[in-house]
Design a protein around this motif. Structure first.
Motif, short mmCIF file in Angstrom:
data_model
loop_
_atom_site.label_atom_id
_atom_site.label_comp_id
_atom_site.label_asym_id
_atom_site.label_seq_id
_atom_site.Cartn_x
_atom_site.Cartn_y
_atom_site.Cartn_z
N GLY A 1 0.90 -1.23 -0.12
CA GLY A 1 -0.23 -0.17 0.04
C GLY A 1 0.93 1.20 -0.02
N ILE A 2 0.07 2.24 0.08
CA ILE A 2 0.80 3.84 0.25
C ILE A 2 0.52 4.50 1.62
N VAL A 3 1.36 5.16 1.97
CA VAL A 3 1.14 5.88 3.35
C VAL A 3 1.64 7.24 2.96
N THR A 4 0.90 8.56 3.32
CA THR A 4 1.40 9.80 3.13
C THR A 4 1.46 10.22 4.59
N ALA A 5 2.96 11.04 5.07
CA ALA A 5 2.95 11.37 6.34
C ALA A 5 3.22 12.92 6.11
N GLU A 6 2.24 13.57 6.98
CA GLU A 6 2.73 15.08 7.05
C GLU A 6 4.10 15.39 7.91
N VAL A 7 5.15 15.83 7.22
CA VAL A 7 6.22 16.01 7.87
C VAL A 7 6.60 17.38 8.50
N GLY A 8 6.18 18.59 7.92
CA GLY A 8 6.10 19.82 8.46
C GLY A 8 6.27 20.78 7.85
N LYS A 9 6.36 21.92 8.28
CA LYS A 9 6.23 23.20 7.54
C LYS A 9 7.71 23.99 7.62
N LEU A 10 8.08 24.43 6.60
CA LEU A 10 9.37 25.07 6.55
C LEU A 10 9.09 26.69 6.23
N ARG A 11 9.54 27.40 7.14
CA ARG A 11 9.48 28.97 7.07
C ARG A 11 10.82 29.53 7.20
N THR A 12 11.11 30.77 6.81
CA THR A 12 12.27 31.31 6.88
C THR A 12 12.13 32.62 7.93
N ILE A 13 13.18 32.94 8.59
CA ILE A 13 13.09 34.01 9.43
C ILE A 13 14.46 34.96 9.15
N PRO A 14 13.89 36.19 8.88
CA PRO A 14 15.01 37.20 8.58
C PRO A 14 16.07 37.36 9.63
N ALA A 15 17.19 37.43 9.18
CA ALA A 15 18.48 37.52 10.04
C ALA A 15 18.26 38.95 10.58
N ARG A 16 18.94 38.83 11.93
CA ARG A 16 18.96 40.45 12.59
C ARG A 16 20.36 40.55 13.15
N ILE A 17 20.90 41.52 13.14
CA ILE A 17 22.08 42.05 13.68
C ILE A 17 21.74 42.62 15.04
N ARG A 18 21.91 42.00 16.16
CA ARG A 18 21.70 42.39 17.43
C ARG A 18 22.64 43.33 18.03
N LYS A 19 23.88 43.19 17.60
CA LYS A 19 25.07 44.30 18.16
C LYS A 19 25.74 44.63 16.68
N GLN A 20 26.00 45.97 16.72
CA GLN A 20 26.65 46.20 15.46
C GLN A 20 28.09 45.87 15.89
N PRO A 21 28.95 45.48 14.97
CA PRO A 21 30.18 45.20 14.82
C PRO A 21 31.23 46.51 15.00
N ARG A 22 32.15 46.34 16.10
CA ARG A 22 33.15 47.54 16.05
C ARG A 22 34.31 47.37 14.84
N ASP A 23 34.84 48.64 14.69
CA ASP A 23 36.00 48.58 13.71
C ASP A 23 37.17 48.01 14.64
N ARG A 24 38.03 47.37 13.88
CA ARG A 24 39.18 46.74 14.60
C ARG A 24 40.24 46.77 13.67
N ASP A 25 41.50 47.29 14.15
CA ASP A 25 42.59 47.19 13.35
C ASP A 25 43.60 46.28 13.99
N VAL A 26 44.18 45.31 13.28
CA VAL A 26 45.10 44.06 13.75
C VAL A 26 46.13 44.29 12.76
N ASP A 27 47.32 44.03 13.47
CA ASP A 27 48.53 44.09 13.10
C ASP A 27 48.87 42.57 12.25
N ILE A 28 49.47 42.54 11.20
CA ILE A 28 49.75 41.48 10.41
C ILE A 28 50.80 40.53 11.11
N GLY A 29 50.44 39.28 11.19
CA GLY A 29 51.16 38.32 11.82
C GLY A 29 50.99 37.78 13.19
#
Length: 76
Positions: free
Chosen positions: A48-76
Motif C-alpha cells: 500500500g501507500i502511506v502519506t505522512a505530513e512532515v512539517g512546515k518550512l519557514r524562513t526567519i529574517p536575520a537580525r544583527i543584534r549588536k553592531q560590529p566594531r571597527d578593529r585594526d589588527v597587525d599583520i602576523g
C-alpha cells in the motif's frame, strides 16, 4: 504498511510532487523563501501507500543584534 522492500518514496511540497525527491531523506540546500511551505512524504510498497505530513518550512529574517566594531589588527 509493512516494511517490505522495496519501499518507494516521493516528497511533496504544498501538494505538488518534487521532481527527483525520491529518497528516504529530503535534503534542502540554499534555503530561501522559494522553499517555504508544507512538506509531506509518500511511502509505497506492494502492501500500500502511506502519506505522512512532515512539517512546515519557514524562513526567519536575520537580525544583527549588536553592531560590529571597527578593529585594526597587525599583520602576523
Amino acid at each position: 504498511m509493512l516494511g517490505t522492500l522495496p519501499i518507494r518514496y516521493q516528497w511533496i511540497k504544498d501538494g505538488v510532487e518534487l521532481s527527483d525527491a525520491t529518497n528516504v531523506v529530503l535534503t534542502l540546500t540554499n534555503v530561501s523563501d522559494l522553499l517555504v511551505g508544507s512538506y509531506s512524504v509518500r511511502a509505497a510498497n506492494t502492501f500500500g501507500i502511506v502519506t505522512a505530513e512532515v512539517g512546515k518550512l519557514r524562513t526567519i529574517p536575520a537580525r544583527i543584534r549588536k553592531q560590529p566594531r571597527d578593529r585594526d589588527v597587525d599583520i602576523g
